[in-house]
Design a protein around this motif. Structure first.
Motif, PDB file in Angstrom:
ATOM      1  N   VAL A   1      -9.752  35.939 -15.905  1.00  9.61           N
ATOM      2  CA  VAL A   1     -10.263  34.726 -15.259  1.00  9.61           C
ATOM      3  C   VAL A   1      -9.074  33.967 -14.669  1.00  9.61           C
ATOM      4  O   VAL A   1      -8.127  33.617 -15.378  1.00  9.61           O
ATOM      5  CB  VAL A   1     -11.018  33.833 -16.266  1.00  9.61           C
ATOM      6  CG1 VAL A   1     -11.502  32.551 -15.591  1.00  9.61           C
ATOM      7  CG2 VAL A   1     -12.188  34.599 -16.875  1.00  9.61           C
ATOM      8  N   LEU A   2      -9.110  33.723 -13.362  1.00  8.28           N
ATOM      9  CA  LEU A   2      -7.970  33.140 -12.650  1.00  8.28           C
ATOM     10  C   LEU A   2      -8.133  31.669 -12.312  1.00  8.28           C
ATOM     11  O   LEU A   2      -7.137  30.972 -12.092  1.00  8.28           O
ATOM     12  CB  LEU A   2      -7.720  33.918 -11.351  1.00  8.28           C
ATOM     13  CG  LEU A   2      -7.407  35.406 -11.486  1.00  8.28           C
ATOM     14  CD1 LEU A   2      -7.308  36.043 -10.103  1.00  8.28           C
ATOM     15  CD2 LEU A   2      -6.098  35.604 -12.240  1.00  8.28           C
ATOM     16  N   SER A   3      -9.371  31.165 -12.230  1.00  8.22           N
ATOM     17  CA  SER A   3      -9.572  29.791 -11.771  1.00  8.22           C
ATOM     18  C   SER A   3     -10.865  29.220 -12.326  1.00  8.22           C
ATOM     19  O   SER A   3     -11.826  29.961 -12.582  1.00  8.22           O
ATOM     20  CB  SER A   3      -9.593  29.739 -10.241  1.00  8.22           C
ATOM     21  OG  SER A   3     -10.521  30.668  -9.698  1.00  8.22           O
ATOM     22  N   LEU A   4     -10.880  27.883 -12.494  1.00  8.26           N
ATOM     23  CA  LEU A   4     -12.025  27.186 -13.052  1.00  8.26           C
ATOM     24  C   LEU A   4     -12.233  25.857 -12.344  1.00  8.26           C
ATOM     25  O   LEU A   4     -11.275  25.235 -11.874  1.00  8.26           O
ATOM     26  CB  LEU A   4     -11.821  26.905 -14.549  1.00  8.26           C
ATOM     27  CG  LEU A   4     -11.651  28.100 -15.499  1.00  8.26           C
ATOM     28  CD1 LEU A   4     -11.132  27.617 -16.848  1.00  8.26           C
ATOM     29  CD2 LEU A   4     -12.965  28.852 -15.672  1.00  8.26           C
ATOM     30  N   ASP A   5     -13.485  25.384 -12.275  1.00  8.43           N
ATOM     31  CA  ASP A   5     -13.766  24.028 -11.831  1.00  8.43           C
ATOM     32  C   ASP A   5     -15.107  23.594 -12.402  1.00  8.43           C
ATOM     33  O   ASP A   5     -16.035  24.391 -12.547  1.00  8.43           O
ATOM     34  CB  ASP A   5     -13.789  23.916 -10.299  1.00  8.43           C
ATOM     35  CG  ASP A   5     -13.727  22.462  -9.841  1.00  8.43           C
ATOM     36  OD1 ASP A   5     -12.958  21.680 -10.454  1.00  8.43           O
ATOM     37  OD2 ASP A   5     -14.419  22.106  -8.884  1.00  8.43           O
TER      38      ASP A   5
END
Length: 330
Positions: free
Chosen positions: A119-123
């Protein structure tokens, strides 16, 4: 806009305190340096050294968190109400952490459904429940993080009505590359993401989850940020931010480059001096500087002032060791 330097080391990520008087930056290693603004200069006031690996997002102080992962943590994001935070990892899962007052520690619940790589990015969605995630399996997803022990049952959204913990509300499988960054719109009805194939994509829940993808001729974009309901700023390996607008399905376009080219001395050189430089350096280039404020890839964008509905200033950090604060004027 203003340019600030924190040394020669690359900056992989940064985070601001609430009133934007302090900034935490990681010089691409296992240390977090915290600086405070005094006059026009930034002064280092803390150095956090508790991490054992390279830091990929900001952390303020050590406390016990039972994350339960056996691979690197790759990204972290506080929820809007700050009663939860999500942690992406190389263990092909997301840890959603929440505070347990009885034992004075942070517990975590895992989201694993269909995630096949790091998992590389979250928002976070504005409702504090939905969470977007981009990963190295070329997918972008939206999950529910509803934890009944700490929050009220959420109402329906444009993405879906049933939201037990871990519910998958969106899974887009054709992102074209690693999904480096994701950003919800101010309303939460749209989700933008950038992938390693130099594309920017918007999924629109208000239009039946219609997906609009724009493949640019830029180098890959690494960070994306909604700055108002229709405008999106993205930046990456081209070393400067770009403005995009989305006004509806199939109406996504790159508007302009958001940078002021650096002034070089080349135009003021005499012909004799220009040829002397050619003879001395054996090249037609008078210097190796890029005509942008950042001199290397931009790794991350953050809001400095204003809300997502109307961002007034945002910041960027890059591999050149610089931080730039940009004024946004639509």
């Amino acid at each position: 806009m203003s340019l600030h330097s924190f040394g020669l080391e690359p900056l992989s990520c940064h985070a601001w305190n609430k009133d934007r008087t302090q900034i935490a930056v990681s010089p691409n290693n296992n240390v977090v340096n915290i600086y405070e603004k005094k006059g026009k200069d930034w002064h280092k006031i803390h150095e956090l050294t508790e991490h054992s690996g390279r830091i990929t997002d900001g952390v303020w102080k050590p406390t016990l968190v039972l994350v339960r992962i056996n691979r690197a943590a790759t990204c972290v994001k506080w929820s809007p109400l700050e009663n939860k935070f999500a942690l992406g990892s190389g263990a092909r899962l997301i840890s959603v952490c929440y505070f347990e007052k009885e034992n004075d520690w942070w517990l975590s619940k895992h989201i694993k459904k269909s995630i096949r790589s790091t998992v590389l990015s979250l928002d976070w969605h504005p409702n504090n429940i939905l969470l977007a995630a981009g990963s190295a399996d070329l997918h972008c997803r939206i999950f529910s993080t509803y934890i009944k022990d700490i929050e009220d049952k959420p109402g329906p959204t444009a993405w879906g009505a049933k939201m037990p913990f871990g519910e998958l509300l969106l899974e887009h499988k054709d992102c074209g590359g690693w999904v480096h960054s994701v950003s919800f719109s101010p309303s939460g009805d749209q989700l933008a993401w950038v992938a390693h194939n130099s594309s920017l994509t918007v999924a629109d829940a208000a239009q039946g989850k219609e997906v609009t993808q724009l493949t640019t001729d830029l180098l890959p974009l690494l960070s994306v940020l909604y700055v108002n309901p229709t405008d999106i700023v993205a930046a990456g390996h081209d070393c400067c931010p770009y403005l995009f607008t989305y006004t509806g399905p199939h109406a996504l376009e790159c508007v302009k480059k958001l940078d002021i080219p650096k002034q070089t001395s080349k135009g003021s050189l005499s012909a004799m001096q220009h040829f002397r430089n050619l003879d001395k350096k054996a090249t037609e280039e008078d210097n190796n500087e890029l005509e942008t404020l950042h001199q290397n890839s931009i790794m991350q964008l953050c809001v400095v002032s204003g809300e997502k509905s109307k961002v007034e200033k945002y910041s960027s950090v890059g591999l050149d060791g610089a931080m730039v604060i940009w004024d946004f004027k639509d």
